[in-house]
Design a protein around this motif. Structure first.
Motif, PDB file in Angstrom:
ATOM      1  N   SER A  69      28.126  27.954  39.337  1.00  0.00           N
ATOM      2  CA  SER A  69      28.579  26.868  40.212  1.00  0.00           C
ATOM      3  C   SER A  69      29.987  26.400  39.877  1.00  0.00           C
ATOM      4  N   LEU A  70      30.268  26.147  38.590  1.00  0.00           N
ATOM      5  CA  LEU A  70      31.574  25.596  38.229  1.00  0.00           C
ATOM      6  C   LEU A  70      32.676  26.644  38.247  1.00  0.00           C
ATOM      7  N   SER A  71      32.297  27.919  38.207  1.00  0.00           N
ATOM      8  CA  SER A  71      33.312  28.958  38.368  1.00  0.00           C
ATOM      9  C   SER A  71      33.855  28.956  39.788  1.00  0.00           C
ATOM     10  N   LYS A  72      32.993  28.616  40.751  1.00  0.00           N
ATOM     11  CA  LYS A  72      33.414  28.618  42.150  1.00  0.00           C
ATOM     12  C   LYS A  72      34.041  27.291  42.565  1.00  0.00           C
ATOM     13  N   GLU A  73      33.545  26.198  42.011  1.00  0.00           N
ATOM     14  CA  GLU A  73      34.030  24.877  42.391  1.00  0.00           C
ATOM     15  C   GLU A  73      34.372  24.077  41.135  1.00  0.00           C
ATOM     16  N   PRO A  74      35.496  24.373  40.496  1.00  0.00           N
ATOM     17  CA  PRO A  74      35.849  23.670  39.257  1.00  0.00           C
ATOM     18  C   PRO A  74      36.111  22.195  39.501  1.00  0.00           C
ATOM     19  N   ALA A  75      35.642  21.370  38.576  1.00  0.00           N
ATOM     20  CA  ALA A  75      35.856  19.930  38.693  1.00  0.00           C
ATOM     21  C   ALA A  75      37.334  19.608  38.528  1.00  0.00           C
ATOM     22  N   GLY A  76      37.830  18.701  39.350  1.00  0.00           N
ATOM     23  CA  GLY A  76      39.203  18.227  39.212  1.00  0.00           C
ATOM     24  C   GLY A  76      40.239  19.006  39.973  1.00  0.00           C
ATOM     25  N   ARG A  77      39.835  20.023  40.718  1.00  0.00           N
ATOM     26  CA  ARG A  77      40.824  20.786  41.490  1.00  0.00           C
ATOM     27  C   ARG A  77      41.337  19.921  42.632  1.00  0.00           C
ATOM     28  N   PRO A  78      42.659  19.726  42.731  1.00  0.00           N
ATOM     29  CA  PRO A  78      43.208  18.853  43.786  1.00  0.00           C
ATOM     30  C   PRO A  78      43.033  19.456  45.171  1.00  0.00           C
ATOM     31  N   GLU A  79      43.011  18.586  46.155  1.00  0.00           N
ATOM     32  CA  GLU A  79      42.956  19.057  47.540  1.00  0.00           C
ATOM     33  C   GLU A  79      44.328  19.498  48.032  1.00  0.00           C
ATOM     34  N   THR A  80      45.363  19.124  47.303  1.00  0.00           N
ATOM     35  CA  THR A  80      46.728  19.528  47.654  1.00  0.00           C
ATOM     36  C   THR A  80      46.829  21.050  47.680  1.00  0.00           C
ATOM     37  N   GLY A  81      47.575  21.578  48.627  1.00  0.00           N
ATOM     38  CA  GLY A  81      47.758  23.019  48.720  1.00  0.00           C
ATOM     39  C   GLY A  81      48.620  23.564  47.599  1.00  0.00           C
ATOM     40  N   PRO A  82      48.332  24.769  47.111  1.00  0.00           N
ATOM     41  CA  PRO A  82      49.124  25.372  46.037  1.00  0.00           C
ATOM     42  C   PRO A  82      50.394  26.021  46.556  1.00  0.00           C
ATOM     43  N   ARG A  83      51.331  26.208  45.670  1.00  0.00           N
ATOM     44  CA  ARG A  83      52.529  26.982  46.003  1.00  0.00           C
ATOM     45  C   ARG A  83      52.200  28.470  45.952  1.00  0.00           C
ATOM     46  N   PRO A  84      52.914  29.291  46.707  1.00  0.00           N
ATOM     47  CA  PRO A  84      52.700  30.741  46.603  1.00  0.00           C
ATOM     48  C   PRO A  84      53.223  31.274  45.276  1.00  0.00           C
ATOM     49  N   VAL A  85      52.584  32.303  44.766  1.00  0.00           N
ATOM     50  CA  VAL A  85      53.029  32.949  43.525  1.00  0.00           C
ATOM     51  C   VAL A  85      53.215  34.427  43.812  1.00  0.00           C
ATOM     52  N   ASP A  86      54.468  34.837  43.941  1.00  0.00           N
ATOM     53  CA  ASP A  86      54.797  36.219  44.262  1.00  0.00           C
ATOM     54  C   ASP A  86      55.599  36.908  43.167  1.00  0.00           C
ATOM     55  N   SER A  87      55.835  36.200  42.074  1.00  0.00           N
ATOM     56  CA  SER A  87      56.504  36.803  40.921  1.00  0.00           C
ATOM     57  C   SER A  87      56.242  35.909  39.718  1.00  0.00           C
ATOM     58  N   VAL A  88      56.155  36.517  38.540  1.00  0.00           N
ATOM     59  CA  VAL A  88      55.804  35.788  37.322  1.00  0.00           C
ATOM     60  C   VAL A  88      56.743  36.189  36.199  1.00  0.00           C
ATOM     61  N   GLY A  89      57.185  35.196  35.449  1.00  0.00           N
ATOM     62  CA  GLY A  89      57.973  35.448  34.258  1.00  0.00           C
ATOM     63  C   GLY A  89      57.174  35.133  33.013  1.00  0.00           C
ATOM     64  N   VAL A  90      57.330  35.937  31.987  1.00  0.00           N
ATOM     65  CA  VAL A  90      56.634  35.744  30.711  1.00  0.00           C
ATOM     66  C   VAL A  90      57.676  35.639  29.608  1.00  0.00           C
ATOM     67  N   ILE A  91      57.659  34.534  28.892  1.00  0.00           N
ATOM     68  CA  ILE A  91      58.592  34.336  27.787  1.00  0.00           C
ATOM     69  C   ILE A  91      57.894  34.731  26.497  1.00  0.00           C
ATOM     70  N   GLY A  92      58.391  35.762  25.853  1.00  0.00           N
ATOM     71  CA  GLY A  92      57.782  36.304  24.654  1.00  0.00           C
ATOM     72  C   GLY A  92      57.312  37.719  24.911  1.00  0.00           C
ATOM     73  N   ALA A  93      57.278  38.528  23.835  1.00  0.00           N
ATOM     74  CA  ALA A  93      56.854  39.927  23.980  1.00  0.00           C
ATOM     75  C   ALA A  93      55.884  40.323  22.875  1.00  0.00           C
ATOM     76  N   GLY A  94      55.230  39.326  22.266  1.00  0.00           N
ATOM     77  CA  GLY A  94      54.210  39.628  21.272  1.00  0.00           C
ATOM     78  C   GLY A  94      52.929  40.095  21.919  1.00  0.00           C
ATOM     79  N   LEU A  95      51.856  40.194  21.131  1.00  0.00           N
ATOM     80  CA  LEU A  95      50.602  40.716  21.651  1.00  0.00           C
ATOM     81  C   LEU A  95      50.022  39.826  22.738  1.00  0.00           C
ATOM     82  N   MET A  96      50.023  38.498  22.524  1.00  0.00           N
ATOM     83  CA  MET A  96      49.477  37.603  23.544  1.00  0.00           C
ATOM     84  C   MET A  96      50.295  37.675  24.825  1.00  0.00           C
TER      85      MET A  96
END
Length: 711
Positions: free
Chosen positions: A326-353
Motif C-alpha cells: 500500500s505505501l509503495s503505491k501511495e506514500p504518505a506526504g506526497r504533495p499534490e503539486t505537479g513535479p518538474r520533468p526530469v530528462d537529464s541527471v548530474g552526479v557529483i562524485g565518481a566513487g562506488l556509491m
C-alpha cells in the motif's frame, strides 16, 4: 492461499480489536457459468469475475459462489469443466481481510476447511477438469488450478507461486500434497518455502518446464487454444507430450528427498533460528506428503494453517506485506503539486556509491547522465565499473544488446563541472562530511539552471545545514539511497524547512520512476534507518566496552530471526563509516547515543571489524575489549530492545515520520528486516510492550485501521 491482507499491527489487531472493522468486508468474486460446444465436446466454462479492476480473490462468500456453481453442473450433461477468469489475474489467492477476522483456533481452521471443501467439489464431478490460467495464479489461486487435472496458461501471465510462507502461513487448500504428488518433495520445498521466503514467483515458462503447467499459449486466442487443447485431451487424439504448445512433464527422480529437506531446514536454522514458524511447518507437511503420497487426510494441513493464522508472526508478516504493497503505491506526504520533468541527471562524485547511482538512473530513466569528479582517473574507473555491471546484466538476460549499448552511451563524465549546466536534477554523492557537502553544493549552484533540483545522498547529515550556503535552498532535498542501490528498494526523502512543494513532488516522482519506495522524513539526525541501527550499535558496543561476553552479545538477538548479527552488520557497513555516524548522533543526542572506545580503537587500527572471516571475535578486537564476564543473553536482548523501543518512541514523538508504519516500512526495505518482525514496531510491541515505555503504545496506536485496503 493468500492475497490482500489488512494494514494493522499484529498485536493491536489481536488484543485490542475484538470486533471486525466495518471496512473489513469481503471483495466478493462472482462465478459465471457458460455452456459451450467445442471440438465435438460439451464444456461448462466457469469464469471468475470481480467488479471494476479488483483482482480475483476467494473469501467465504466467493468460495460459496464457486461451490454453488459447481453444484449446479450436471456432470451427465457435460464432458468437461474448465475454469478461467474475466480479468488480468486468474486468482490472487484467499481474501486475507476476511481470514484475519479469526480469533480462535476453530475459526482459523475453518478457513482451511471451507477452501478445501469448495475446491474439492471439482474432483467430485468425476469428469475431466481444466484450469485456463489467463493471469497470475498465487497462493489459493494456484491451489485452485492444482485441483484441476490439466492446466494451460497464457504466456503473459505474470506470476505463479505460493506466497504463504513469507506471510507466516502455509498453503491450506491442498497446495502442498498436490505439489508433492506432481513434482516431488524437493521441488515442492523450493516453491513453497525457498522461493516464498525470497519473494520469488515462477514465470509461466519456468512453471511449464517443471511440469506445473501442461500447455502455454499466446494471449491472443488463449481461450480458443486452451479449448482446442482440452478437446484434444478428451478425444485422446493428442497427448500432453505431443499437442502443439504443450510441455512434456518431467519424470520424478528417485532422489533421496529426506536429506534435501534436512539441508533446507539447516539453512532455515542458520537464517531464522526458529523465529519464523511457517517454513518449518511447511517442511513438516511436505515430508508427510512425501511419506504418505496416497493419503488424502488434510487434518495436519488444517491444524497447521489454523495455528499459524493466529500466530504473532503471521499477523506481523501480513501487516508487513500490506505495508509494502500500500505505501509503495501511495506514500504518505506526497504533495499534490505537479513535479518538474526530469530528462537529464548530474552526479557529483565518481566513487562506488556515485557509480551505483549513475547506473540506476541510466537503467530506469534512459536519460543522459553526467558524472563529474576532481579526478579523471576516478571518472574512468566509474565508467569502467558501470560498463562491467551492464555486461553482467546482458549476460544474465536482464538486458538485450541494444539496451546495454544505450545505457553505456548515456553515461558521460568530465572534471569540468559545467557539464551539469543543462541537467534537470543534480545529486551529490561525495564524502559524508557536512562542510564538504555544503561546499560542493554551493560551488555547483551557480553552474546549474535556476529550476534544476539539488539532491543530497547524505545518510545522516542535516539537509538544512547543507542549504545554508545556497541562494535557493528551497530546491534542495535529501534523497538517501541504501547500499547496494540496485537491490534495496528504499529511498528516504528528507524535507528541510525550506524545501518547497515542487521540489518535494519531483523527488517523489523521481523515486517512483526509479522503482523505489519513498518515505518522507523530517530533517533530523540519522533520519530513520541509520538512527535506529545506530541506537542498536550504541547498546551493543556499550555492553562490549563494559565487559559483556562478545559472543553472547553478538548472538543475543538470534531468536528474533534478524538478517545479520549486530557485529556482522557493522562489518558490512564498515567501522569507520559507522564511527562517523555514531559521533554525529552523539552530538545530537548525547544521553542516548554513546561513543564506543573499542570502535575508536578498531578504526585507528584499520581493522575491518570485530569478527574474523569465520564470524568469531578476532584476537585483535578481543585485545581492545576488557576481560569478558558471564553474560545473560536474555538480559542483553532485553536491553537492546528497550533501547530501540525508546528510540522509536522518541522518533514518533518528534514527528520524524508520519507514523509507526513508516518506521516499519523503512526497516523492511532499507535494513532488510524480515516480514515476521513486521518491520520493527510490532516486534517491540510484542517483546517490550508498555511496561518500560508507555509512550510506545501511544505511538503504535496511531496506525490507521485500514482493514480492507486493497494492494
Amino acid at each position: 492461499m493468500t492475497s490482500q491482507p489488512p494494514l494493522v499491527p499484529p498485536n493491536l489487531a489481536t488484543r485490542e480489536s475484538a470486533q471486525p472493522s466495518a471496512a473489513n468486508t469481503e471483495c466478493v468474486t462472482e462465478v459465471d457459468t457458460e455452456y459451450l460446444y467445442h471440438g465435438g465436446f460439451r464444456f461448462a466454462l466457469l469464469r471468475l469475475k470481480n467488479e471494476g479492476n479488483r483482482p480475483i480473490t476467494l473469501g467465504p462468500q466467493s468460495l460459496s459462489n464457486f461451490e454453488a456453481a459447481l453444484r449446479a453442473i450436471d456432470p451427465t450433461n457435460v464432458d468437461a469443466v474448465a475454469l478461467t477468469s474475466s480479468g488480468s489475474v486468474f486468482c490472487a489467492g484467499a481474501d486475507l481481510k476476511k481470514m484475519t477476522e479469526s480469533r480462535v483456533l476453530e475459526e482459523a481452521k475453518d478457513v482451511a476447511r471451507k477452501g478445501l471443501t469448495a475446491l474439492g467439489r471439482l474432483e467430485e464431478l468425476r469428469i475431466p477438469t481444466f484450469a485456463f490460467i489467463n493471469g497470475a495464479a498465487l497462493g489459493g489461486g494456484l491451489e485452485l488450478a492444482l485441483h484441476a487435472q490439466y492446466r494451460t496458461a497464457s504466456s503473459t501471465a505474470r506470476a505463479i507461486g505460493f506466497p504463504e510462507v513469507r506471510l507466516g502461513l502455509v498453503p491450506g487448500w491442498g497446495g502442498i500434497p498436490r505439489t508433492v504428488r506432481l513434482l516431488g518433495p524437493v521441488v515442492a520445498a523450493r516453491l513453497v518455502v525457498t522461493d516464498s521466503l525470497a519473494g520469488k514467483n515462477l514465470s509461466v515458462q519456468a512453471a511449464a518446464a517443471m511440469g506445473l503447467i501442461d500447455a502455454v499459449f499466446p494471449p491472443n486466442g488463449f481461450l480458443t487454444a486452451s479449448l482446442d487443447y482440452a478437446a484434444g485431451i478428451l478425444s485422446a487424439s493428442d497427448s500432453p507430450s505431443t499437442a502443439a504448445g504443450i510441455s512434456q512433464k518431467p519424470e520424478l527422480s528417485e532422489e533421496p528427498w529426506s536429506p534435501n529437506l534436512a539441508e533446507i531446514r539447516k539453512k532455515l536454522d542458520s537464517r531464522f533460528h526458529g523465529a519464523a514458524p511457517a517454513p518449518y511447518r511447511a517442511l513438516e507437511l511436505i515430508a508427510a506428503a512425501a511419506a504418505f503420497p496416497e493419503s488424502s487426510e488434510p487434518a495436519a494441513e488444517i491444524h497447521a494453517f489454523g495455528e499459524l493464522l493466529l500466530s504473532d508472526e503471521a499477523r506481523a508478516s501480513i501487516y508487513a506485506f500490506q505495508l509494502v504493497q500500500s505505501l509503495s503505491k501511495e506514500p504518505a506526504g506526497r504533495p499534490e503539486t505537479g513535479p518538474r520533468p526530469v530528462d537529464s541527471v548530474g552526479v557529483i562524485g565518481a566513487g562506488l556509491m556515485a557509480s551505483q547511482l549513475a547506473l540506476v538512473f541510466a537503467f530506469h530513466l534512459r536519460v543522459p547522465i553526467r558524472i563529474t569528479d576532481l579526478s579523471q582517473e576516478r571518472l574512468d574507473a566509474a565508467q569502467k565499473w558501470i560498463q562491467g555491471q551492464v555486461e553482467k546484466l546482458l549476460n544474465r538476460g536482464r538486458l538485450n544488446s541494444t539496451d546495454a549499448a544505450t545505457i553505456c552511451a548515456l553515461v558521460s563524465g568530465s572534471t569540468d563541472k559545467s557539464i551539469l549546466s543543462d541537467c534537470d536534477v543534480v545529486i551529490e554523492a561525495v564524502f559524508e562530511e557536512l562542510d564538504v557537502k555544503r561546499g560542493v553544493l554551493a560551488e555547483v549552484e551557480p553552474l546549474i539552471r535556476p529550476d534544476a533540483l539539488l539532491l543530497t545522498n547524505t545518510s545522516s547529515l542535516s539537509v538544512e545545514a547543507m542549504g545554508n550556503a545556497l541562494k535557493h535552498p528551497e530546491r534542495l532535498v535529501g534523497f538517501h539511497f541504501f547500499n547496494p542501490v540496485a537491490v534495496l528498494p528504499l529511498v528516504e526523502i528528507i524535507r528541510a524547512p525550506s524545501t518547497d512543494e515542487t521540489t518535494l513532488a519531483t523527488a517523489f516522482e523521481l523515486a517512483k520512476r526509479l522503482r523505489k519506495t519513498a518515505v518522507l522524513v523530517e530533517n533530523t539526525a540519522g533520519f530513520v534507518v541509520n538512527r535506529i541501527l545506530t541506537r542498536l550499535f550504541s547498546e551493543v558496543l556499550d555492553l562490549l566496552d563494559h565487559g559483556a561476553d562478545p559472543e553472547c552479545v553478538n548472538y543475543a538477538l538470534d531468536p528474533l530471526g534478524l538478517p545479520m548479527t549486530p557485529l556482522q552488520l557493522l562489518q558490512f557497513i564498515g567501522p569507520a563509516v559507522q564511527l562517523h555516524i555514531c559521533e554525529m548522533m552523539h552530538q545530537t543526542y548525547p544521553e542516548r547515543f554513546l561513543l564506543s572506545s573499542s570502535l575508536k580503537a578498531l578504526v585507528a587500527a584499520r581493522l575491518p571489524g570485530y569478527l574474523t572471516e569465520e564470524g568469531t571475535i578476532s584476537p585483535e578486537a578481543a585485545a581492545m575489549l576488557p576481560a569478558s564476564q558471564t553474560t545473560d543473553p536474555e538480559a542483553v536482548r532485553s536491553r537492546i530492545l528497550i533501547g530501540l523501543a525508546e528510540e522509536v518512541s522518541a522518533m514518533l514523538g518528534e514527528g520524524v515520520v508520519a507514523g509507526p508504519e513508516q518506521v516499519d516500512l523503512c526497516m523492511i526495505l532499507g535494513a532488510n528486516y524480515p516480514f515476521h518482525t513486521g518491520g520493527l514496531t510490532p516486534l517491540l510491541d510484542r517483546e517490550v510492550g508498555t511496561a518500560f515505555h508507555p509512550g510506545l503504545r501511544t505511538g503504535l496506536s496511531a496506525v490507521p485501521q485500514l482493514i480492507g485496503t486493497q494492494a
